[in-house]
Design an enzyme around this catalytic site. Structure first.
Site, PDB file in Angstrom:
ATOM      1  N   PRO A   2      41.859  37.690  35.028  1.00 57.53           N
ATOM      2  CA  PRO A   2      42.346  36.565  35.702  1.00 57.53           C
ATOM      3  C   PRO A   2      42.039  35.292  34.759  1.00 57.53           C
ATOM      4  O   PRO A   2      40.656  35.361  34.435  1.00 57.53           O
ATOM      5  CB  PRO A   2      41.865  36.621  37.152  1.00 57.53           C
ATOM      6  CG  PRO A   2      40.777  37.586  37.025  1.00 57.53           C
ATOM      7  CD  PRO A   2      40.835  38.425  35.888  1.00 57.53           C
ATOM      8  N   GLU A   3      42.743  34.646  34.072  1.00 64.94           N
ATOM      9  CA  GLU A   3      42.627  33.557  33.446  1.00 64.94           C
ATOM     10  C   GLU A   3      43.298  32.296  34.303  1.00 64.94           C
ATOM     11  O   GLU A   3      43.723  32.410  35.602  1.00 64.94           O
ATOM     12  CB  GLU A   3      43.245  33.640  32.034  1.00 64.94           C
ATOM     13  CG  GLU A   3      42.822  34.748  31.057  1.00 64.94           C
ATOM     14  CD  GLU A   3      43.414  34.971  29.870  1.00 64.94           C
ATOM     15  OE1 GLU A   3      43.905  34.091  29.376  1.00 64.94           O
ATOM     16  OE2 GLU A   3      43.402  36.232  29.310  1.00 64.94           O
TER      17      GLU A   3
END
Length: 273
Positions: A2-3
């Site tokens: 997850p960015e």
DNA sequence: ACTATGCCCTGGGTGC
DNA sequence: TGCACCCAGGGCATAG
């Protein structure tokens, strides 16, 4: 992993479901004690129980939950973490590390294969992210700011993009994608990026993050949104994990190498030093 | 100040 | 089929 687009998708999913909800109880499962950074697991569970969630924010890759005692519950999902809203009786995921029970009979499940995720309970979110710079989608992240941070550096431009004090929220996927969009070789010494290319790179960072956010993020492996679903953007990337495949812009074969200790994908045909 | 490397962690993939 | 090994990587600590 997850960015920024993935964490923002989770934030938007969860906000209407948990704001105003009282936390009935929190349970950090055995073996996941390292999740609790600022307090011992039992102390953190006690401190959170009974609190009401007043707001769900985000800075970079951090989720920030404001509580009714004025404190902040700051979460980081690292590479394999997810935070999914489910009914209380839903069976646990194989890698569930913690569970939060809310006052409406629903729960949040913190799943994290590699156990790298972190929870901080702090008075101010900056305490949990002392090195965070401007959020990559905020007005504070400007072309001028990026140019200043690139100037005079010998380190590869990709390493600068991954530096959270430069642009909080950019990770390995979108650093590679931004370099491709800008036509810049990720190995290029940062100081060789002049004002024109810095502006192009800034626009490319914004573009790749916004495009992915529109697709609810990229699910290369473990990423799930706040409802347990997958993003779509991994189907639309230009270079990330596309080694051996043709570049969509020039047709050259995309290659994979190692830059700044990270797997790095680029097109040798149209990304210039 | 800048830059590079190792650590944490574990499932999935590869090679023998 | 089984087993040992290596890889993935965000953020931080440490070394040079």
């Amino acid at each position: 992993m997850p960015e920024l687009p993935e964490v923002e998708t989770i934030r938007r999913d969860l906000e209407p479901l948990i704001v105003g909800r009282r936390i009935q109880g929190v349970r950090i499962h055995p073996g996941a004690e390292r999740l609790a950074v600022t307090d011992a697991p039992r102390a953190l569970e006690r401190a959170l129980a009974g609190r009401t969630v007043e707001a769900v924010g985000r800075h970079g890759k951090y989720l920030t939950l404001r509580l009714d005692d004025g404190r902040w519950w700051v979460m980081h999902l690292r590479m394999t973490g997810s935070l999914v809203h489910l009914p209380a009786d839903a069976p646990p995921h194989r890698f569930e590390r913690a569970r939060i029970d809310l006052d409406d009979g629903t729960t949040l499940r913190f799943n994290d294969l590699r156990k790298f995720g972190t929870w901080h309970l702090v008075d101010d979110p900056v305490e949990a992210m002392p090195n965070a710079g401007p959020d990559a989608l905020s007005d504070e992240f400007t072309p001028r700011w990026l140019r200043e941070r690139l100037r005079g550096r010998e380190t590869p431009v990709k390493a600068v993009l991954l530096d959270q004090s430069v642009a909080a929220g950019v990770g390995n996927i979108y650093a590679d994608e931004a370099c491709w969009i800008a036509g810049i070789d990720p190995r290029t010494p940062a100081g060789r990026i002049g004002p024109t290319r810095a502006a192009r790179l800034h626009a490319a960072v914004r573009e790749t993050l916004e495009e992915s956010l529109g697709d609810r993020g990229s699910s290369f492996s473990d990423y799930r949104d706040g409802l347990g679903g997958e993003g779509m953007h991994h189907l639309l990337v230009h270079v990330f994990r596309r080694e051996g495949k043709p570049c969509g812009r020039c047709g050259h074969t995309i290659v994979k190498t190692r830059v700044a200790g990270r797997g790095t994908h680029y097109c040798p045909g149209c990304q210039r030093r």
